[in-house]
Design an enzyme around this catalytic site. Structure first.
Site, short mmCIF file in Angstrom:
data_model
loop_
_atom_site.label_atom_id
_atom_site.label_comp_id
_atom_site.label_asym_id
_atom_site.label_seq_id
_atom_site.Cartn_x
_atom_site.Cartn_y
_atom_site.Cartn_z
N HIS A 1 43.23 -3.11 -22.65
CA HIS A 1 42.65 -2.06 -21.85
C HIS A 1 42.53 -0.73 -22.60
O HIS A 1 43.30 -0.42 -23.49
CB HIS A 1 43.44 -1.86 -20.55
CG HIS A 1 44.92 -1.84 -20.75
ND1 HIS A 1 45.65 -2.97 -21.02
CD2 HIS A 1 45.81 -0.82 -20.70
CE1 HIS A 1 46.93 -2.66 -21.13
NE2 HIS A 1 47.06 -1.35 -20.95
N ASN B 1 0.81 -1.21 0.00
CA ASN B 1 0.00 0.00 0.00
C ASN B 1 0.84 1.27 0.00
O ASN B 1 0.30 2.36 -0.10
CB ASN B 1 -0.92 0.01 1.23
CG ASN B 1 -1.89 -1.16 1.21
OD1 ASN B 1 -2.76 -1.23 0.37
ND2 ASN B 1 -1.72 -2.09 2.14
#
Length: 413
Positions: free
Chosen positions: A312, A177
């Protein structure tokens, strides 16, 4: 359906039959709105099962238990109960001295003594269909002007009808609720999902920091490390190691993959692929068997061939890369043309060696076993077995097959 019924239609489509509650006059009125739809079913059911719409955690097994008890005891009404503390806002189940249910009392109507009752209503009911409609039509409005479904329990008790109950977990029927209860319900659901995977042979090192959505599939003997989030239609194979700090959405991961501190979206990784740490596979990334993608790399809408190393700080966008290719650190595909607003494709052949900090300006093709020197700006096609270097890159020489392949060896740097 009533309030925001368009959302229900969008979610369930043609899988359901619908009844409209044009006025919202309480839970009893909502069930009565379904009478015409239920009575039109063939064959006509003898039992009506009712669940609250704000209790998303009720499982099929629990519904089956309530139905089974209802039929076994030939009850007029059967409902699910649970145990809660005195501060809960659930309706209290009131029994007589013989233990027979007499009524359900809502919290705001309960006496101080009734508020101490720990058995509460969990909002799953089975009714005898004919008795249900007759009783709902005779149900009076309460002080708030609504018809409460829970008042039917008192009606059945006053008629000395058989009322049966099934005891379950309070978590099973947790109502939502507000945002606090929504978070509580999500926590219960997450724990269920995690337990299902762990019982199926997946190792989850820290369930408290691991988030896995319902449709995710994970193979046996895969290890999920802390801080990992798996969502959408993600499928992960066996013997993988995922995490820590990894997010994967709508992606397919093969067996024996390792993904560390990285993010994947709508990507495909075949077997024995390694990604990360701190890398990103964006939509359309496809890494073939044995690809190694180092830290701070990014791949978007690209196919990377088997056994290729993407080192990388590299970016491959809109590229097709062959097998056994070395992508040196800092390699960039300049796939976006800011003037034409178009994306162009880079193609790199099998066995090519792309030196560190190479910039590839597409549309461009780098031939098989070709090499680029460090910091080369390549804006023209490179023939197979060619060595190019410089800004812009120019042809240095054509490498003999034995020279260029031997120079690369088994280790790509």
């Amino acid at each position: 359906m009533g309030h925001e019924s368009e959302q229900i239609l969008a979610a369930f489509g043609e899988r359901c039959q619908y009844a409209m509650q044009h006025e919202q006059l309480g839970t009893g009125h909502a069930v009565l709105a379904a009478q015409e739809a239920v009575d039109a079913l063939e064959p006509l059911p003898e039992t009506v099962l009712v669940c609250y719409g704000d209790t998303p955690l009720v499982r099929n097994e629990m519904l089956a238990r309530v139905l089974a008890v209802h039929l076994e005891q030939q009850a007029i009404v059967t409902f699910l109960t649970a145990n809660a503390d005195a501060s809960s806002d659930y309706g209290r189940v009131v029994r007589d001295k013989q233990g027979h249910v007499r009524e359900i009392v809502e919290v705001k109507r309960a006496t101080p003594e009734q508020l101490q009752i720990t058995e509460v209503n969990s909002g799953v009911y089975c009714f005898d269909r004919a008795w249900l409609w007759q009783s709902l039509q005779a149900l009076p409005r309460n002080a708030g002007g609504e018809y409460y479904l829970t008042d039917l329990i008192a009606v059945a008790g006053s008629q000395e009808r058989r009322i049966a109950t099934v005891s379950g977990s309070l978590d099973e029927t947790l109502g939502v609720n507000n945002r606090v209860q929504l978070a509580q319900a999500e926590q219960v659901m997450r724990q269920r999902i995690l337990e299902r995977h762990m019982y199926a042979g997946v190792t989850i090192q820290d369930p408290a920091s691991t988030y896995i959505e319902e449709d995710v599939q994970i193979g046996t003997d895969t290890v999920i490390l802390p801080g990992t989030m798996l969502s959408g239609t993600t499928t992960i194979g066996s013997w993988c190691r995922i995490g820590p700090g990894t997010t994967i959405a709508d992606s397919t991961i093969g067996d024996r993959c390792v993904i560390r501190n990285s993010a994947l979206e709508e990507s495909v990784l075949e077997e024995e692929v390694s990604v990360g740490p701190f890398s990103h596979c964006r939509p359309g990334a496809h890494l073939a068997r044995g690809v190694k993608m180092g830290n701070f790399g990014e791949v978007k809408n690209s196919y990377i061939g088997a056994e290729t190393d993407v080192h990388h700080f590299s970016y491959l966008g809109d590229a097709t890369v062959g097998a056994h290719v070395n992508i040196g650190a800092g390699t960039i595909t300049s796939n976006y043309n800011g003037l034409t607003k178009e994306k162009y494709r880079t193609t790199i052949g099998d066995g090519a060696f792309i030196g560190c900090d190479t910039v590839l300006v597409p549309p461009i093709t780098v031939g098989e076993h070709a090499m680029t020197g460090s910091s080369a700006l390549v804006n023209k096609d490179v023939p197979p077995h060619a060595l190019v270097y410089g800004v812009p890159a120019r042809l240095a020489r054509i490498l003999p097959s034995s020279e260029d392949e031997a120079s690369q060896g088994d280790t790509k740097e």
